[in-house]
Each structure stands twice: as structure tokens, then as C-alpha cells.
Design an enzyme around this catalytic site. Structure first.
Site, PDB file in Angstrom:
ATOM      1  N   HIS A  98       0.843  -1.194   0.000  1.00  0.00           N
ATOM      2  CA  HIS A  98       0.000   0.000   0.000  1.00  0.00           C
ATOM      3  C   HIS A  98       0.874   1.238   0.000  1.00  0.00           C
ATOM      4  O   HIS A  98       1.970   1.251   0.570  1.00  0.00           O
ATOM      5  CB  HIS A  98      -0.958   0.021   1.205  1.00  0.00           C
TER       6      HIS A  98
ATOM      7  N   HIS B 154       0.834   5.168   1.046  1.00  0.00           N
ATOM      8  CA  HIS B 154       0.178   6.236   1.798  1.00  0.00           C
ATOM      9  C   HIS B 154       0.294   7.529   0.979  1.00  0.00           C
ATOM     10  O   HIS B 154       1.389   7.873   0.511  1.00  0.00           O
ATOM     11  CB  HIS B 154       0.888   6.481   3.124  1.00  0.00           C
TER      12      HIS B 154
HETATM   13  P1  AMP Z   1       1.514   0.474   7.467  1.00  0.00           P
HETATM   14  O1  AMP Z   1       1.834   0.727   8.907  1.00  0.00           O
HETATM   15  O2  AMP Z   1       2.399   1.193   6.504  1.00  0.00           O
HETATM   16  O3  AMP Z   1       1.415  -1.011   7.174  1.00  0.00           O
HETATM   17  O4  AMP Z   1       0.094   1.119   7.220  1.00  0.00           O
HETATM   18  C1  AMP Z   1      -1.108   0.461   7.465  1.00  0.00           C
HETATM   19  C2  AMP Z   1      -2.158   1.522   7.548  1.00  0.00           C
HETATM   20  O5  AMP Z   1      -3.416   0.900   7.451  1.00  0.00           O
HETATM   21  C3  AMP Z   1      -2.142   2.308   8.862  1.00  0.00           C
HETATM   22  O6  AMP Z   1      -1.940   3.692   8.581  1.00  0.00           O
HETATM   23  C4  AMP Z   1      -3.519   2.022   9.454  1.00  0.00           C
HETATM   24  O7  AMP Z   1      -4.064   3.119  10.116  1.00  0.00           O
HETATM   25  C5  AMP Z   1      -4.310   1.640   8.228  1.00  0.00           C
HETATM   26  N1  AMP Z   1      -5.465   0.789   8.461  1.00  0.00           N
HETATM   27  C6  AMP Z   1      -5.527  -0.334   9.225  1.00  0.00           C
HETATM   28  N2  AMP Z   1      -6.758  -0.866   9.184  1.00  0.00           N
HETATM   29  C7  AMP Z   1      -7.496  -0.051   8.376  1.00  0.00           C
HETATM   30  C8  AMP Z   1      -8.856  -0.077   7.939  1.00  0.00           C
HETATM   31  N3  AMP Z   1      -9.726  -1.031   8.299  1.00  0.00           N
HETATM   32  N4  AMP Z   1      -9.271   0.919   7.116  1.00  0.00           N
HETATM   33  C9  AMP Z   1      -8.419   1.887   6.733  1.00  0.00           C
HETATM   34  N5  AMP Z   1      -7.121   1.957   7.100  1.00  0.00           N
HETATM   35  C10 AMP Z   1      -6.667   0.996   7.917  1.00  0.00           C
END
Ligand code: AMP
Length: 112
Positions: free
Chosen positions: A98, A100
Site C-alpha cells: 500500500h 500512503h
Molecule cells: P503500514 O503501517 O504502513 O502497514 O500502514 C497500514 C495503515 O493501514 C495504517 O496507517 C492504518 O491506520 C491503516 N489501516 C488499518 N486498518 C485499516 C482499515 N480497516 N481501514 C483503513 N485503514 C486501515
């Protein structure tokens, strides 16, 4: 597959969508770290940036074509940051590639 973001793609877990096409989905982060915080994910399960190869890199190039459109639709004309966390040291918490998109204010210079 027990993957949170695959479940979001499938619609099994709700999300606030910002953009969708046949290859990717963009949705608002559940815990925003900036006034605008959107995640863009490929619809194919790629575990991280470290799992990108010649077979699936088309998803990455497509996402980078989509990012400017998403950023414009979110009002990020003054700029934004694109980040992908990878693996343990990169503090990746969800094991589905993903990107950001962060913006809506002047972001801190420090990248850690
Ligand atoms: P990372 O730490 O780079 O793996 O980012 C994962 C991101 O996913 C974090 O910023 C979380 O806040 C986000 N996240 C986790 N669960 C959800 C969800 N159900 N909907 C939207 N974002 C999410």
C-alpha cells in the site's frame, strides 16, 4: 487469504473509498496522520514493495498513474507525500502493498 486489505477490496470490511478501478483501490486511512491520509492498494495481493517483480509491477506503475488523479481530487494542489513501509524495519503493519498519500498541511521534513 487472511488479509485485511484483501477483505476491504472484497467489500467484506467497509472503507471510505476515494478512487477505484479494475487494478487498484484508494481509501481513507482509519487513523489519519495528516489532514488528508489515503491508502492506495493493488487489487492483486502483493505482500510489500519487496514482493514487486516483473509479473506484478504493472500494478505499481498503474498506481503511480492514479496517484496524481487521487491527489487532485483530494485538493492536494500544494503537494503531498507518498510512502510505502516495507517489512519489519520499515514498520509495515499490513502485509498487503500500500502507498500512503499524506497531505493537507506542510509535512515534517524528518523521514526517520
Ligand atoms: P503500514 O503501517 O504502513 O502497514 O500502514 C497500514 C495503515 O493501514 C495504517 O496507517 C492504518 O491506520 C491503516 N489501516 C488499518 N486498518 C485499516 C482499515 N480497516 N481501514 C483503513 N485503514 C486501515
Amino acid at each position: 487469504m487472511d488479509c485485511l486489505f484483501c477483505k476491504i477490496i472484497a467489500g467484506d470490511i467497509p472503507s471510505k473509498k476515494a478512487y477505484e478501478d479494475d487494478m487498484c483501490l484508494a481509501f481513507h486511512d482509519i487513523a489519519p496522520q495528516a489532514p488528508v491520509h489515503v491508502l492506495v492498494i493493488p487489487k492483486e495481493h502483493i505482500p510489500s514493495a519487496d514482493g514487486v517483480d516483473t509479473e506484478n509491477s504493472k500494478y505499481v506503475s498503474h498506481i503511480f498513474e492514479v496517484i496524481p488523479k487521487v491527489a487532485a481530487s483530494l485538493g492536494l494542489q500544494n503537494g503531498y507525500r507518498v510512502i510505502t513501509n516495507c517489512g519489519e524495519d520499515g514498520c509495515q503493519s499490513v502485509k498487503h502493498l500500500h502507498f500512503h498519500i499524506l497531505g493537507g498541511k506542510k509535512l515534517p521534513e524528518n523521514m526517520g
